[in-house]
Scaffold this motif. Sequence first.
Motif, PDB file in Angstrom:
ATOM      1  N   MET A   1      50.846  32.292  38.751  1.00 27.75           N
ATOM      2  CA  MET A   1      49.665  32.887  38.132  1.00 27.75           C
ATOM      3  C   MET A   1      48.741  33.527  39.172  1.00 27.75           C
ATOM      4  O   MET A   1      48.241  34.626  38.979  1.00 27.75           O
ATOM      5  N   LEU A   2      48.540  32.821  40.312  1.00 22.17           N
ATOM      6  CA  LEU A   2      47.652  33.363  41.344  1.00 22.17           C
ATOM      7  C   LEU A   2      48.174  34.684  41.882  1.00 22.17           C
ATOM      8  O   LEU A   2      47.403  35.639  42.069  1.00 22.17           O
ATOM      9  N   ASN A   3      49.487  34.775  42.140  1.00 32.12           N
ATOM     10  CA  ASN A   3      50.059  36.027  42.639  1.00 32.12           C
ATOM     11  C   ASN A   3      49.911  37.152  41.621  1.00 32.12           C
ATOM     12  O   ASN A   3      49.577  38.289  41.976  1.00 32.12           O
ATOM     13  N   ALA A   4      50.177  36.837  40.347  1.00 30.37           N
ATOM     14  CA  ALA A   4      50.025  37.846  39.300  1.00 30.37           C
ATOM     15  C   ALA A   4      48.573  38.293  39.183  1.00 30.37           C
ATOM     16  O   ALA A   4      48.277  39.482  38.960  1.00 30.37           O
ATOM     17  N   PHE A   5      47.665  37.349  39.349  1.00 29.56           N
ATOM     18  CA  PHE A   5      46.224  37.620  39.276  1.00 29.56           C
ATOM     19  C   PHE A   5      45.783  38.579  40.385  1.00 29.56           C
ATOM     20  O   PHE A   5      45.143  39.609  40.120  1.00 29.56           O
ATOM     21  N   THR A   6      46.111  38.270  41.617  1.00 28.55           N
ATOM     22  CA  THR A   6      45.702  39.128  42.734  1.00 28.55           C
ATOM     23  C   THR A   6      46.415  40.475  42.692  1.00 28.55           C
ATOM     24  O   THR A   6      45.836  41.499  43.064  1.00 28.55           O
ATOM     25  N   HIS A   7      47.679  40.483  42.236  1.00 27.34           N
ATOM     26  CA  HIS A   7      48.405  41.751  42.109  1.00 27.34           C
ATOM     27  C   HIS A   7      47.735  42.649  41.075  1.00 27.34           C
ATOM     28  O   HIS A   7      47.598  43.869  41.297  1.00 27.34           O
ATOM     29  N   PHE A   8      47.327  42.074  39.949  1.00 25.56           N
ATOM     30  CA  PHE A   8      46.682  42.868  38.896  1.00 25.56           C
ATOM     31  C   PHE A   8      45.371  43.456  39.393  1.00 25.56           C
ATOM     32  O   PHE A   8      45.075  44.628  39.141  1.00 25.56           O
ATOM     33  N   ILE A   9      44.597  42.679  40.122  1.00 22.44           N
ATOM     34  CA  ILE A   9      43.327  43.168  40.664  1.00 22.44           C
ATOM     35  C   ILE A   9      43.560  44.329  41.623  1.00 22.44           C
ATOM     36  O   ILE A   9      42.871  45.357  41.563  1.00 22.44           O
ATOM     37  N   ALA A  10      44.559  44.186  42.494  1.00 21.75           N
ATOM     38  CA  ALA A  10      44.852  45.248  43.461  1.00 21.75           C
ATOM     39  C   ALA A  10      45.405  46.491  42.765  1.00 21.75           C
ATOM     40  O   ALA A  10      45.011  47.620  43.082  1.00 21.75           O
ATOM     41  N   HIS A  11      46.312  46.288  41.802  1.00 23.33           N
ATOM     42  CA  HIS A  11      46.930  47.414  41.107  1.00 23.33           C
ATOM     43  C   HIS A  11      45.892  48.220  40.323  1.00 23.33           C
ATOM     44  O   HIS A  11      45.928  49.461  40.314  1.00 23.33           O
ATOM     45  N   GLU A  12      44.969  47.525  39.684  1.00 18.45           N
ATOM     46  CA  GLU A  12      43.938  48.209  38.892  1.00 18.45           C
ATOM     47  C   GLU A  12      42.720  48.596  39.710  1.00 18.45           C
ATOM     48  O   GLU A  12      41.803  49.229  39.182  1.00 18.45           O
ATOM     49  N   GLN A  13      42.717  48.203  40.997  1.00 21.44           N
ATOM     50  CA  GLN A  13      41.597  48.508  41.900  1.00 21.44           C
ATOM     51  C   GLN A  13      40.264  48.086  41.272  1.00 21.44           C
ATOM     52  O   GLN A  13      39.303  48.846  41.219  1.00 21.44           O
ATOM     53  N   LEU A  14      40.225  46.822  40.843  1.00 18.67           N
ATOM     54  CA  LEU A  14      39.044  46.328  40.135  1.00 18.67           C
ATOM     55  C   LEU A  14      37.851  46.112  41.062  1.00 18.67           C
ATOM     56  O   LEU A  14      36.706  46.296  40.643  1.00 18.67           O
ATOM     57  N   PHE A  15      38.106  45.690  42.294  1.00 24.33           N
ATOM     58  CA  PHE A  15      37.014  45.503  43.253  1.00 24.33           C
ATOM     59  C   PHE A  15      37.587  45.350  44.646  1.00 24.33           C
ATOM     60  O   PHE A  15      38.804  45.216  44.815  1.00 24.33           O
ATOM     61  N   GLN A  16      36.686  45.389  45.619  1.00 25.32           N
ATOM     62  CA  GLN A  16      37.077  45.195  47.006  1.00 25.32           C
ATOM     63  C   GLN A  16      36.924  43.717  47.387  1.00 25.32           C
ATOM     64  O   GLN A  16      36.063  43.023  46.843  1.00 25.32           O
ATOM     65  N   PRO A  17      37.747  43.215  48.299  1.00 26.07           N
ATOM     66  CA  PRO A  17      37.679  41.781  48.668  1.00 26.07           C
ATOM     67  C   PRO A  17      36.308  41.340  49.160  1.00 26.07           C
ATOM     68  O   PRO A  17      35.960  40.161  49.053  1.00 26.07           O
ATOM     69  N   THR A  18      35.503  42.275  49.679  1.00 25.03           N
ATOM     70  CA  THR A  18      34.177  41.911  50.205  1.00 25.03           C
ATOM     71  C   THR A  18      33.086  41.968  49.142  1.00 25.03           C
ATOM     72  O   THR A  18      31.939  41.599  49.422  1.00 25.03           O
ATOM     73  N   ASP A  19      33.407  42.402  47.941  1.00 28.35           N
ATOM     74  CA  ASP A  19      32.404  42.517  46.889  1.00 28.35           C
ATOM     75  C   ASP A  19      31.916  41.145  46.441  1.00 28.35           C
ATOM     76  O   ASP A  19      32.657  40.154  46.482  1.00 28.35           O
ATOM     77  N   GLN A  20      30.672  41.110  45.981  1.00 22.66           N
ATOM     78  CA  GLN A  20      30.096  39.902  45.398  1.00 22.66           C
ATOM     79  C   GLN A  20      30.279  39.967  43.885  1.00 22.66           C
ATOM     80  O   GLN A  20      29.811  40.899  43.232  1.00 22.66           O
ATOM     81  N   MET A  21      30.928  38.963  43.306  1.00 23.52           N
ATOM     82  CA  MET A  21      31.285  38.987  41.898  1.00 23.52           C
ATOM     83  C   MET A  21      30.465  37.960  41.117  1.00 23.52           C
ATOM     84  O   MET A  21      30.227  36.843  41.589  1.00 23.52           O
TER      85      MET A  21
END
Length: 449
Positions: A1-21
């Motif tokens: 699930m974690l891999n699918a989660f991070t892959h989806f975020i990267a694929h959809e370019q939802l945010f940058q790793p340094t962003d505050q969510m």
Amino acid sequence: MLNAFTHFIAHEQLFQPTDQMLLAVSGGLDSVVLADLFRLAGFSYGIAHVNFQLRGAESEEEAMFVRALAGRHRVRFHMVRMPKGQQAEKSGISTQMAARQFRYAWFEQLADEAGYTRIVTAHHQDDVLETVLLNLVRGTGLTGLTGIPIRQGRVIRPLWFADRASLEQYARENALTWREDSSNQSDKYRRNQLRHQVVPVLKQLNPNLLQTLQTTLVRLKAADALLHQELRRTWEEVVEVHPDGFQLALQKLIMFPEWEYRLSEWLKPFGFQYVQISSVGEAVRSSQFGQVFYSTTHRIIRDRDSLLIEPLKWVEKKSIVLASIPDQTIWVSPSFGLTVELIDRTANFTLPTNPTIACLDADRIQWPLTVRPWQPGDRFRPLGLSGSQSVGDFFTNRKISLTERQSAWVLESGGQIAWLIGYRLDDRFRITDQTRNFLIIKKLARNTD
């Protein structure tokens, strides 16, 4: 699930790793899994919880549960209580809709004030399916059939790829605990009726329903994008912009295939409902002219060779000067009024989060106050932002419609905008730790029924 989660975020370019969510966490299964995945992925985030106070002790227990969750995650925790009875004040909409509006308005304000880049909700594939079915039942156009978008402004939904069953499996495998909302078991609400009675039947007919749905939604979204591109192109061919509104050439209009549908889509931003379009269409086909059709904000006049779309001008907009605190509601226009109250600071005072309520530092206020329509060239310092900004740019950045802009007013103190009424306070008049007296100004909608 974690891999699918991070892959989806990267694929959809939802945010940058340094962003505050800013994570919206109710305490239920979905949002608890969302928070755990953010923790494991190492993203920077805070947790926000809305206590709607609709289920008594259960609502309070959920709030304590989410507070404890944020403590275990060692992240910032934010909570607000929805004022009791607010849903009754929102005439014509359900308690659920009032709660939803309050929730998202607070998230947006909190994100501005606390410096969060994105607002994150835990909607997933089952939610998307239920929304599509709800829209279909209520009646919808193509956009309504695309369900819940992955991103909407700064709101993102990184669990959009997952279904409820996989989230529950993840939670149990990782020994997560969550709260069950008792109202989810009641078929009093349409969404629950669909969830309990309709969706299981559909999944029996197609065990891969949610996978099929994802493919279908991709195609529908592409079709919807093409449709809106065509609507924008043909609108520009038909319309002429005038100082007082828009003029649609009838001969050009009726040359387009499905012109009545195009007209219905073009008129939506002006407040006209689809059910009104048949009457407007009859006026277009008729040789008579002079018919007038109204929405709450605009009117359409069937002229000889065109349709004229004009904003309603019920009253001449004039400034109102308040020399002191009025003892009754000041009606600024037929649509809204203002109440003003001066109160002392108390230990249990909670800042209002409703954008229709302004809480200003009374000691920074210079009387008299002026209430007037905003004008091009107006500038202010929006609360939570550094530096000044033009009111026009503020509206543009937040995609405020032309109609809403035309009806916007400001509150001035000493020649400075203290409040863009119903939208944002000016930072120079904000409440600080040194504030001792509050000036509370409320915007009230007038019941025109």
